[in-house]
Design a protein around this motif. Sequence first.
Motif, PDB file in Angstrom:
ATOM      1  N   THR A  96      -3.625   4.846  -8.936  1.00  0.00           N
ATOM      2  CA  THR A  96      -3.011   4.485  -8.012  1.00  0.00           C
ATOM      3  C   THR A  96      -4.022   4.596  -6.886  1.00  0.00           C
ATOM      4  OG1 THR A  96      -0.712   3.881  -8.080  1.00  0.00           O
ATOM      5  CG2 THR A  96      -1.469   3.775  -5.852  1.00  0.00           C
ATOM      6  N   PRO A  97      -5.090   3.809  -6.473  1.00  0.00           N
ATOM      7  CA  PRO A  97      -6.511   3.930  -5.422  1.00  0.00           C
ATOM      8  C   PRO A  97      -6.183   4.577  -3.857  1.00  0.00           C
ATOM      9  CG  PRO A  97      -6.922   2.845  -7.405  1.00  0.00           C
ATOM     10  CD  PRO A  97      -5.450   2.577  -7.446  1.00  0.00           C
ATOM     11  N   LYS A  98      -5.144   3.507  -3.186  1.00  0.00           N
ATOM     12  CA  LYS A  98      -4.217   3.406  -2.561  1.00  0.00           C
ATOM     13  C   LYS A  98      -2.953   3.132  -2.613  1.00  0.00           C
ATOM     14  CE  LYS A  98      -5.766   2.430   2.115  1.00  0.00           C
ATOM     15  NZ  LYS A  98      -6.523   3.343   2.277  1.00  0.00           N
ATOM     16  N   THR A  99      -1.967   3.974  -2.236  1.00  0.00           N
ATOM     17  CA  THR A  99      -0.651   3.440  -2.164  1.00  0.00           C
ATOM     18  C   THR A  99      -0.112   2.585  -1.432  1.00  0.00           C
ATOM     19  OG1 THR A  99      -0.601   5.484  -0.648  1.00  0.00           O
ATOM     20  CG2 THR A  99       0.182   6.096  -2.567  1.00  0.00           C
ATOM     21  N   GLY A 100       0.659   2.190  -1.343  1.00  0.00           N
ATOM     22  CA  GLY A 100       0.962   0.987  -0.250  1.00  0.00           C
ATOM     23  C   GLY A 100       1.533  -0.306  -0.425  1.00  0.00           C
ATOM     24  N   GLN A 101       2.520  -1.011   0.092  1.00  0.00           N
ATOM     25  CA  GLN A 101       2.115  -2.641  -0.027  1.00  0.00           C
ATOM     26  C   GLN A 101       0.756  -3.606   0.052  1.00  0.00           C
ATOM     27  OE1 GLN A 101       5.923  -4.127   1.421  1.00  0.00           O
ATOM     28  NE2 GLN A 101       5.960  -6.417   0.795  1.00  0.00           N
ATOM     29  N   GLY A 102       0.996  -4.199  -1.142  1.00  0.00           N
ATOM     30  CA  GLY A 102      -0.073  -4.948  -1.359  1.00  0.00           C
ATOM     31  C   GLY A 102      -1.581  -4.457  -1.616  1.00  0.00           C
ATOM     32  N   ASN A 103      -1.507  -3.028  -2.499  1.00  0.00           N
ATOM     33  CA  ASN A 103      -2.281  -2.725  -3.240  1.00  0.00           C
ATOM     34  C   ASN A 103      -1.663  -2.639  -4.304  1.00  0.00           C
ATOM     35  OD1 ASN A 103      -3.835  -2.271  -0.771  1.00  0.00           O
ATOM     36  ND2 ASN A 103      -2.788  -0.301  -0.446  1.00  0.00           N
ATOM     37  N   TYR A 104      -2.982  -1.699  -5.745  1.00  0.00           N
ATOM     38  CA  TYR A 104      -2.469  -1.687  -6.628  1.00  0.00           C
ATOM     39  C   TYR A 104      -2.386  -0.447  -8.001  1.00  0.00           C
ATOM     40  CZ  TYR A 104      -7.588  -2.158  -7.483  1.00  0.00           C
ATOM     41  OH  TYR A 104      -9.216  -2.035  -7.162  1.00  0.00           O
ATOM     42  N   LYS A 105      -1.616  -0.886  -8.556  1.00  0.00           N
ATOM     43  CA  LYS A 105      -2.101   0.193  -9.603  1.00  0.00           C
ATOM     44  C   LYS A 105      -2.708   0.126 -11.519  1.00  0.00           C
ATOM     45  CE  LYS A 105       2.875   0.837 -10.749  1.00  0.00           C
ATOM     46  NZ  LYS A 105       3.912   0.669 -10.931  1.00  0.00           N
ATOM     47  N   ILE A 106      -3.461   0.619 -11.945  1.00  0.00           N
ATOM     48  CA  ILE A 106      -3.373   0.918 -12.775  1.00  0.00           C
ATOM     49  C   ILE A 106      -3.088   1.797 -13.821  1.00  0.00           C
ATOM     50  CG2 ILE A 106      -5.900   0.322 -14.587  1.00  0.00           C
ATOM     51  CD1 ILE A 106      -7.236  -0.020 -11.648  1.00  0.00           C
ATOM     52  N   SER A 107      -2.657   1.205 -15.016  1.00  0.00           N
ATOM     53  CA  SER A 107      -1.757   1.821 -16.296  1.00  0.00           C
ATOM     54  C   SER A 107      -1.833   1.502 -17.109  1.00  0.00           C
ATOM     55  CB  SER A 107      -0.095   1.585 -15.530  1.00  0.00           C
ATOM     56  OG  SER A 107       0.018   0.711 -15.679  1.00  0.00           O
TER      57      SER A 107
END
Length: 143
Positions: A96-107
């Motif tokens: 998760t490069p940057k937490t918070g709503q509207g951001n993304y995570k790569i899994s």
Amino acid sequence: MPEPAKKIAQTLGPGSLKFGKTGAETEFASKVTKATYDPGYSEAETTPMLDGSDFKPEGDWNGGKISGTFYQDFTLAGLEAWCFNHAGETMPFVFTPKTGQGNYKISGECVIKPVSIGGDPKKTNTADFEFSVLGKPRMEATA
């Protein structure tokens, strides 16, 4: 009155980098000074067709890599020991490069490799890690 300027770039972090199954993952973020996902996508070559057109197949996801740098602490609980003890294992990861709503995570899944251990005496030492990612990971919204 003019509209305020829109944000066009963000800084990396605060974020998260976890390896392992949900509920038993190891969090790297508190010791990581650099984290990168490189998709490793390669484009296929274009093939000329008899009718004069060109055919270009879809590219190939070779997985890529998740890499970065972390501080070594020279304990059995340290990340360098964790990498050594899990070398060769296939594990899930979530970046998760940057937490918070509207951001993304790569899994996805990656193969853990051991890292270099040591460095300069009387200095704070780091280790670079690079784990091969298997297949195409998922990109999803953060909560």
